[in-house]
Design a protein around this motif. Structure first.
Motif, short mmCIF file in Angstrom:
data_model
loop_
_atom_site.label_atom_id
_atom_site.label_comp_id
_atom_site.label_asym_id
_atom_site.label_seq_id
_atom_site.Cartn_x
_atom_site.Cartn_y
_atom_site.Cartn_z
N VAL A 256 23.56 -34.78 10.32
CA VAL A 256 24.00 -35.96 10.55
C VAL A 256 24.29 -35.89 12.00
O VAL A 256 24.48 -34.97 12.81
N GLY A 257 23.84 -37.00 12.58
CA GLY A 257 23.58 -37.30 14.10
C GLY A 257 24.92 -37.81 14.42
O GLY A 257 25.68 -38.80 13.80
N VAL A 258 25.41 -37.56 15.82
CA VAL A 258 26.38 -38.06 16.45
C VAL A 258 26.52 -39.04 17.46
O VAL A 258 25.79 -38.13 18.54
N THR A 259 26.62 -40.04 18.01
CA THR A 259 26.54 -40.58 19.25
C THR A 259 27.97 -41.35 19.51
O THR A 259 28.82 -41.66 18.47
N ALA A 260 28.09 -41.73 20.64
CA ALA A 260 29.41 -42.42 21.17
C ALA A 260 29.17 -43.47 22.29
O ALA A 260 28.34 -43.19 23.12
N GLY A 261 29.88 -44.48 22.26
CA GLY A 261 29.80 -45.45 23.22
C GLY A 261 30.27 -45.15 24.47
O GLY A 261 31.08 -43.88 24.69
N ALA A 262 30.05 -45.86 25.66
CA ALA A 262 30.39 -45.27 26.90
C ALA A 262 31.92 -45.43 27.27
O ALA A 262 32.35 -45.26 28.21
N SER A 263 32.50 -46.10 26.22
CA SER A 263 34.07 -45.94 26.42
C SER A 263 34.76 -45.17 25.55
O SER A 263 35.87 -44.95 25.26
N THR A 264 33.90 -44.10 24.74
CA THR A 264 34.62 -42.99 24.00
C THR A 264 34.63 -41.90 24.71
O THR A 264 33.80 -41.00 25.19
N PRO A 265 36.03 -41.48 24.99
CA PRO A 265 36.46 -39.97 25.70
C PRO A 265 36.04 -38.94 24.60
O PRO A 265 35.86 -38.91 23.55
N GLU A 266 35.66 -37.69 25.42
CA GLU A 266 35.27 -36.64 24.85
C GLU A 266 36.24 -36.14 23.45
O GLU A 266 35.72 -35.59 22.70
N ASP A 267 37.51 -36.26 24.00
CA ASP A 267 38.36 -35.68 22.89
C ASP A 267 38.11 -36.35 21.59
O ASP A 267 38.45 -35.99 20.49
N GLN A 268 37.88 -37.61 21.55
CA GLN A 268 37.52 -38.55 20.26
C GLN A 268 36.27 -38.08 19.55
O GLN A 268 36.10 -37.91 18.34
N GLN A 270 34.87 -34.87 19.95
CA GLN A 270 35.16 -33.55 19.40
C GLN A 270 35.91 -33.71 18.01
O GLN A 270 35.70 -32.96 17.11
N ALA A 271 36.99 -34.83 17.85
CA ALA A 271 37.77 -34.76 16.79
C ALA A 271 36.89 -35.10 15.65
O ALA A 271 37.01 -34.46 14.38
N ILE A 272 35.87 -35.97 15.59
CA ILE A 272 35.12 -36.42 14.53
C ILE A 272 34.25 -35.45 14.14
O ILE A 272 33.70 -35.17 13.06
N GLU A 273 33.52 -34.71 15.22
CA GLU A 273 32.58 -33.61 14.91
C GLU A 273 33.39 -32.51 14.39
O GLU A 273 32.65 -32.06 13.27
N ASP A 274 34.64 -32.23 14.36
CA ASP A 274 35.09 -31.04 13.76
C ASP A 274 35.40 -31.66 12.22
O ASP A 274 35.34 -30.82 11.33
N VAL A 275 35.65 -32.82 12.13
CA VAL A 275 36.07 -33.24 10.72
C VAL A 275 34.55 -33.13 9.87
O VAL A 275 34.41 -32.74 8.70
N LEU A 276 33.42 -33.66 10.49
CA LEU A 276 32.05 -33.59 10.01
C LEU A 276 31.70 -31.89 9.48
O LEU A 276 31.17 -31.72 8.63
N ARG A 277 31.91 -30.99 10.66
CA ARG A 277 31.57 -29.64 10.42
C ARG A 277 32.41 -29.34 9.26
O ARG A 277 32.14 -28.22 8.52
N ALA A 278 33.62 -29.84 9.03
CA ALA A 278 34.37 -29.20 7.94
C ALA A 278 34.18 -29.73 6.67
O ALA A 278 34.65 -29.25 5.56
N LEU A 279 33.15 -30.55 6.55
CA LEU A 279 33.00 -31.17 5.16
C LEU A 279 32.09 -30.19 4.24
O LEU A 279 31.33 -29.43 4.78
#
Length: 279
Positions: A256-268, A270-279
């Motif tokens: 699964v690839g992850v990208t984020a808009g230019a208005s998206t801070p790093e902590d947001q 990271q939080a979603i990547e953590d959820v994805l890795r836990a699946l």
């Protein structure tokens, strides 16, 4: 399931600068509000509100004594004049790339050009670009693509583009103008960070089983990323927060690839990547 982040993703310089300026105001304990959302990220706006930085819709809504923070998308000259007439303390968090686009629109109008703004009508940045061109005496049209170009255009024509638009949109409008026999003066004001994120997202989306695009649904640049990813990867999902992730989306996915808009801070991110890795 392997989680792969795009080479370029997340908050750009202009957004980080705006957030840093707002956080400095909070740290100094000054009363402040932003004129419109500081950035197009609801979670960030809510966090600022919880720390005392409210959102005002109009200059008239800014309380006496508050610092008025100009959002990263910029404002019109009329708004600046209204703030000055009230004697408000103003903190200008306009993205430098947006400020450059405003100056480009103004200069094209001063040169006598009919100004074509490539972008989303009603978007705050586009409203600012239009106002700067009009204020310099120019006629202005806002178009999302070549199909919206008005009839009867004649040289000199100048073109400026909303910083978060896709390069292909600008190129298509310029090509359509040239096909009419016109010689447009083109100011390519697509932000380099936007271009990097779009190219990296397109590259990654072609190699993974699913894509997650993180950022505000009211964010123009994030919406563009979602559109780009959807063209290359059928399973592309635009989310704002980790609690939106549905494990069923990723059934049988190996990557699964992850990208984020230019208005998206790093902590947001990271939080979603953590959820994805836990699946």
């Amino acid at each position: 399931m392997k989680v792969i982040r795009a080479r370029y993703a997340g908050a750009c310089y202009g957004v980080q600068r705006a957030l840093s300026m707002a956080n400095d105001v909070v740290a100094r304990g000054e009363a402040a509000c932003t004129l419109g959302p500081l950035i197009h990220n609801p979670q960030v706006v809510d966090d600022l509100a919880a720390r005392g930085v409210s959102v005002a819709c109009r200059v008239e809504d800014v309380a006496d004594g508050d610092v008025m923070i100009i959002r990263s998308h910029g404002v019109t000259p009329q708004v600046r004049d209204a703030a000055a007439s009230r004697g408000l303390a103003v903190l200008d968090a306009t993205c430098p790339h947006v400020a450059r686009a405003q100056k480009a629109a103004e200069n094209l109008a001063r040169q006598g050009c009919h100004v074509v703004v490539v972008g989303e009508a009603g978007h705050p940045e586009v409203e600012g670009l239009t106002a700067y061109a009009c204020g310099a005496g120019g006629a202005v049209d806002v178009v999302a693509g070549p199909g919206e170009l008005p009839d009867g255009l004649c040289d000199p024509v100048g073109v400026v583009v909303q910083t978060t638009q896709m390069q292909e949109q600008l190129d298509a409008v310029v090509e359509a103008l040239r096909a009419r026999g016109l010689s447009p003066v083109v100011k390519d004001t697509v932000c380099f960070a936007t271009r990097q994120r779009q190219e990296a997202a397109a590259e990654l989306a072609q190699t993974v089983d699913a894509m997650v695009i993180i950022g505000g649904r009211n964010s123009s640049n994030t919406t563009r990323l979602a559109e780009i990813c959807a063209k290359a990867c059928e399973r592309s999902f635009h989310v704002e927060a980790a609690d939106e992730i549905d494990p069923a989306w990723f059934r049988d996915c190996r990557t699964v690839g992850v990208t984020a808009g230019a208005s998206t801070p790093e902590d947001q991110i990271q939080a979603i990547e953590d959820v994805l890795r836990a699946l």
